[in-house]
Scaffold this active site. Structure first.
Site, PDB file in Angstrom:
ATOM      1  N   ARG A  21       0.901  -1.242   0.035  1.00 34.45           N
ATOM      2  CA  ARG A  21      -0.113  -0.175  -0.043  1.00 34.45           C
ATOM      3  C   ARG A  21       0.888   1.375   0.089  1.00 34.45           C
ATOM      4  O   ARG A  21       1.691   1.226   0.861  1.00 34.45           O
ATOM      5  CB  ARG A  21      -0.859   0.140   1.213  1.00 34.45           C
ATOM      6  CG  ARG A  21      -1.882  -1.025   1.303  1.00 34.45           C
ATOM      7  CD  ARG A  21      -2.654  -1.242   2.879  1.00 34.45           C
ATOM      8  NE  ARG A  21      -2.594   0.228   3.511  1.00 34.45           N
ATOM      9  CZ  ARG A  21      -3.575   1.043   2.947  1.00 34.45           C
ATOM     10  NH1 ARG A  21      -4.689   0.570   2.008  1.00 34.45           N
ATOM     11  NH2 ARG A  21      -3.838   2.184   3.499  1.00 34.45           N
ATOM     12  N   LYS A  23       0.663   5.648  -0.231  1.00 31.29           N
ATOM     13  CA  LYS A  23      -0.186   6.405   0.655  1.00 31.29           C
ATOM     14  C   LYS A  23      -1.414   6.813  -0.128  1.00 31.29           C
ATOM     15  O   LYS A  23      -2.475   6.956   0.508  1.00 31.29           O
ATOM     16  CB  LYS A  23       0.652   7.967   0.547  1.00 31.29           C
ATOM     17  CG  LYS A  23       0.061   8.871   1.851  1.00 31.29           C
ATOM     18  CD  LYS A  23       1.199   9.863   2.121  1.00 31.29           C
ATOM     19  CE  LYS A  23       0.703  11.290   2.655  1.00 31.29           C
ATOM     20  NZ  LYS A  23       1.185  12.336   2.155  1.00 31.29           N
ATOM     21  N   PHE A  24      -1.403   6.941  -1.458  1.00 30.40           N
ATOM     22  CA  PHE A  24      -2.684   7.141  -2.195  1.00 30.40           C
ATOM     23  C   PHE A  24      -3.196   6.105  -2.988  1.00 30.40           C
ATOM     24  O   PHE A  24      -4.024   6.102  -3.784  1.00 30.40           O
ATOM     25  CB  PHE A  24      -2.370   8.460  -3.285  1.00 30.40           C
ATOM     26  CG  PHE A  24      -1.808   9.776  -2.410  1.00 30.40           C
ATOM     27  CD1 PHE A  24      -0.573   9.967  -2.581  1.00 30.40           C
ATOM     28  CD2 PHE A  24      -2.617  10.355  -1.851  1.00 30.40           C
ATOM     29  CE1 PHE A  24      -0.002  11.231  -2.175  1.00 30.40           C
ATOM     30  CE2 PHE A  24      -2.077  11.635  -1.063  1.00 30.40           C
ATOM     31  CZ  PHE A  24      -1.040  11.909  -1.243  1.00 30.40           C
ATOM     32  N   GLY A  25      -2.736   4.838  -2.596  1.00 33.28           N
ATOM     33  CA  GLY A  25      -3.510   3.637  -3.181  1.00 33.28           C
ATOM     34  C   GLY A  25      -2.595   2.589  -3.159  1.00 33.28           C
ATOM     35  O   GLY A  25      -1.576   2.670  -2.296  1.00 33.28           O
ATOM     36  N   VAL A  27      -0.285  -0.812  -4.889  1.00 35.98           N
ATOM     37  CA  VAL A  27       0.774  -1.190  -5.934  1.00 35.98           C
ATOM     38  C   VAL A  27       0.526  -2.506  -6.320  1.00 35.98           C
ATOM     39  O   VAL A  27       0.367  -3.400  -5.326  1.00 35.98           O
ATOM     40  CB  VAL A  27       2.178  -1.044  -5.467  1.00 35.98           C
ATOM     41  CG1 VAL A  27       3.046  -1.203  -6.713  1.00 35.98           C
ATOM     42  CG2 VAL A  27       2.213   0.680  -5.004  1.00 35.98           C
ATOM     43  N   LYS A  42       0.904   1.026  -9.949  1.00 35.49           N
ATOM     44  CA  LYS A  42       0.628   1.742  -8.808  1.00 35.49           C
ATOM     45  C   LYS A  42      -0.649   2.613  -9.032  1.00 35.49           C
ATOM     46  O   LYS A  42      -0.819   3.274 -10.343  1.00 35.49           O
ATOM     47  CB  LYS A  42       1.850   2.914  -8.774  1.00 35.49           C
ATOM     48  CG  LYS A  42       1.746   3.686  -7.451  1.00 35.49           C
ATOM     49  CD  LYS A  42       3.195   4.609  -7.233  1.00 35.49           C
ATOM     50  CE  LYS A  42       3.128   5.035  -5.827  1.00 35.49           C
ATOM     51  NZ  LYS A  42       4.344   5.826  -5.987  1.00 35.49           N
ATOM     52  N   ASP A 136      13.877  13.620  -1.325  1.00 31.28           N
ATOM     53  CA  ASP A 136      13.188  12.688  -0.424  1.00 31.28           C
ATOM     54  C   ASP A 136      13.849  11.315  -0.550  1.00 31.28           C
ATOM     55  O   ASP A 136      13.253  10.274  -0.376  1.00 31.28           O
ATOM     56  CB  ASP A 136      11.633  12.557  -1.005  1.00 31.28           C
ATOM     57  CG  ASP A 136      10.971  12.057   0.377  1.00 31.28           C
ATOM     58  OD1 ASP A 136       9.785  11.619   0.025  1.00 31.28           O
ATOM     59  OD2 ASP A 136      11.387  12.203   1.345  1.00 31.28           O
ATOM     60  N   ASN A 141      11.929   5.157   0.368  1.00 33.27           N
ATOM     61  CA  ASN A 141      11.756   5.258  -1.065  1.00 33.27           C
ATOM     62  C   ASN A 141      12.741   4.344  -1.974  1.00 33.27           C
ATOM     63  O   ASN A 141      12.873   4.638  -3.199  1.00 33.27           O
ATOM     64  CB  ASN A 141      12.045   6.516  -1.503  1.00 33.27           C
ATOM     65  CG  ASN A 141      10.586   7.637  -0.888  1.00 33.27           C
ATOM     66  OD1 ASN A 141       9.693   7.072  -0.732  1.00 33.27           O
ATOM     67  ND2 ASN A 141      10.927   8.695  -0.556  1.00 33.27           N
TER      68      ASN A 141
HETATM   69 CL1  ASH Z   1       6.780   0.419  -7.614  1.00 34.55          CL
HETATM   70  C1  ASH Z   1       7.106  -1.092  -7.128  1.00 34.55           C
HETATM   71  C2  ASH Z   1       8.030  -2.004  -7.765  1.00 34.55           C
HETATM   72  N1  ASH Z   1       8.211  -3.157  -7.234  1.00 34.55           N
HETATM   73  C3  ASH Z   1       7.608  -2.789  -6.089  1.00 34.55           C
HETATM   74  C4  ASH Z   1       7.672  -3.793  -4.969  1.00 34.55           C
HETATM   75  N2  ASH Z   1       8.252  -5.039  -5.166  1.00 34.55           N
HETATM   76  C5  ASH Z   1       8.050  -5.985  -4.080  1.00 34.55           C
HETATM   77  C6  ASH Z   1       8.571  -7.296  -4.614  1.00 34.55           C
HETATM   78  C7  ASH Z   1       8.872  -8.251  -3.755  1.00 34.55           C
HETATM   79  C8  ASH Z   1       8.222  -8.284  -2.544  1.00 34.55           C
HETATM   80  N3  ASH Z   1       8.194  -9.397  -1.644  1.00 34.55           N
HETATM   81  C9  ASH Z   1       9.517 -10.147  -1.704  1.00 34.55           C
HETATM   82  C10 ASH Z   1       9.211 -11.501  -0.898  1.00 34.55           C
HETATM   83  O1  ASH Z   1       8.631 -10.954   0.493  1.00 34.55           O
HETATM   84  C11 ASH Z   1       7.626 -10.487   0.443  1.00 34.55           C
HETATM   85  C12 ASH Z   1       7.575  -9.174  -0.331  1.00 34.55           C
HETATM   86  C13 ASH Z   1       7.589  -6.958  -2.139  1.00 34.55           C
HETATM   87  C14 ASH Z   1       7.341  -5.947  -3.167  1.00 34.55           C
HETATM   88  N4  ASH Z   1       6.634  -3.402  -3.824  1.00 34.55           N
HETATM   89  C15 ASH Z   1       6.287  -2.215  -3.822  1.00 34.55           C
HETATM   90  C16 ASH Z   1       5.754  -2.042  -2.398  1.00 34.55           C
HETATM   91  C17 ASH Z   1       5.019  -0.547  -2.374  1.00 34.55           C
HETATM   92  C18 ASH Z   1       4.385  -0.075  -1.240  1.00 34.55           C
HETATM   93  C19 ASH Z   1       4.548  -1.272  -0.046  1.00 34.55           C
HETATM   94  N5  ASH Z   1       5.038  -2.374  -0.385  1.00 34.55           N
HETATM   95  C20 ASH Z   1       5.697  -2.639  -1.534  1.00 34.55           C
HETATM   96  C21 ASH Z   1       6.373  -1.489  -5.003  1.00 34.55           C
HETATM   97  N6  ASH Z   1       7.095  -1.732  -6.101  1.00 34.55           N
END
Ligand code: ASH
Length: 273
Positions: A21, A23-25, A27, A42, A136, A141
């Site tokens: 998640r 802030k505005f939605g 992913v 996103k 930021d 990030n």
């Molecule tokens: Cl933009 C964007 C591009 N790729 C990602 C991504 N990739 C990603 C890969 C793998 C795992 N897992 C790997 C195994 O253990 C569990 C988690 C999580 C996220 N996450 C976020 C995101 C954003 C907000 C909160 N949480 C994750 C945004 N992303």
């Protein structure tokens, strides 16, 4: 290239698991049907963007990030919108969020920290070369690519600095508000934040952390920098951090000098991954 002109629609994608998640939605993992290309989608709710008056920020984020091409900067391939939502088509970072990795490890080894900091410095040198300041830089990030390399994501706070002549020749009277709105700081804000990030990679918490915001604020403006006895950190690392966390922004170690610093030269993995 053709992909730039593509008018994307939601139906072009198979939507997979939610990645997290924002802030505005949310992913989501997604796959573009024609190319089978895996991306991160996103999804931002227009209502929330309007409420928080961040539409211009999102537009700036898209404008800036879509033009940046660097191995340590998350690609923004495109965007589209429907009645209620804005969709950003982003590079998928298969190893997730850096801050979760930092929470898990508590703090990083000097080699891992230096490798990350060197790749961040190279990405920021690239951004600054294009008059883009990120503004930021923080673990939240940063994402991790397939080979464990760092990817700077979320250019929501980035700005394009007009490479303005120092003194505006002629009168300001005819300048529109957005031109007069000075980018009060310059690229050296990212050097400061990179110094904070380096400290947090090595100790597990940022240097000016305090219970109350007012205390943190005071510690920052006083540059009340202290290095705890544990974990043991090399004097070379402390020397680099001390050269980045300098109050006078013009005195901060320039990024290209950072890449020549002993601690980076001796600890960063040259592959920069
Ligand atoms: Cl933009 C964007 C591009 N790729 C990602 C991504 N990739 C990603 C890969 C793998 C795992 N897992 C790997 C195994 O253990 C569990 C988690 C999580 C996220 N996450 C976020 C995101 C954003 C907000 C909160 N949480 C994750 C945004 N992303």
């Amino acid at each position: 290239p053709a992909v730039e002109k593509q008018r994307w629609v939601l139906n072009d994608f198979d939507i997979g698991k939610p990645l997290g998640r924002g802030k505005f939605g949310h992913v989501y993992l997604a796959r573009e049907k024609r190319s089978n290309h895996i991306v991160a989608l996103k999804v931002l709710f227009k209502s929330q963007l309007k409420q928080s008056q961040v539409e211009h920020q999102i537009r700036r984020e898209v404008e800036i990030q879509s033009h940046l091409r660097h191995p340590n900067i998350l690609r923004l391939y495109g965007y589209f919108y429907d009645q209620k939502r804005v969709y950003l088509i982003l590079e998928y970072a298969p190893k997730g969020e850096l801050y979760k990795e930092l929470q898990k490890c508590k703090y990083f080894s000097e080699k891992r920290a230096a490798t990350y900091i060197a790749s961040m410095a190279r990405a920021l040198i690239y951004c600054h070369g294009k008059h883009v300041i990120h503004r930021d830089i923080k673990p939240e990030n940063l994402l991790i690519g397939a080979q464990g390399e760092l990817k700077i994501a979320d250019f929501g706070w980035a700005v394009h600095t007009f490479n303005r002549r120092k003194t505006m020749c002629g009168t300001l009277d005819y300048l529109p508000p957005e031109m007069v709105e000075s980018v009060e700081h310059d690229a050296s804000v990212d050097i400061w934040s990179l110094g904070i990030l380096c400290y947090e990679f090595l100790y597990g918490f940022p240097p000016f952390e305090a219970k109350e915001h007012s205390d943190t604020y005071r510690r920052i403006v006083l540059v009340d920098l202290k290095f705890p006895p544990k974990p043991i950190v090399s004097s070379a690392a402390k020397d680099l951090i001390s050269k980045m966390l300098v109050k006078d922004s013009s005195e901060r170690l320039p990024l290209h000098k950072l890449l020549e610093h002993t601690w980076i030269v001796q600890n960063a993995d040259p592959s920069g991954l």
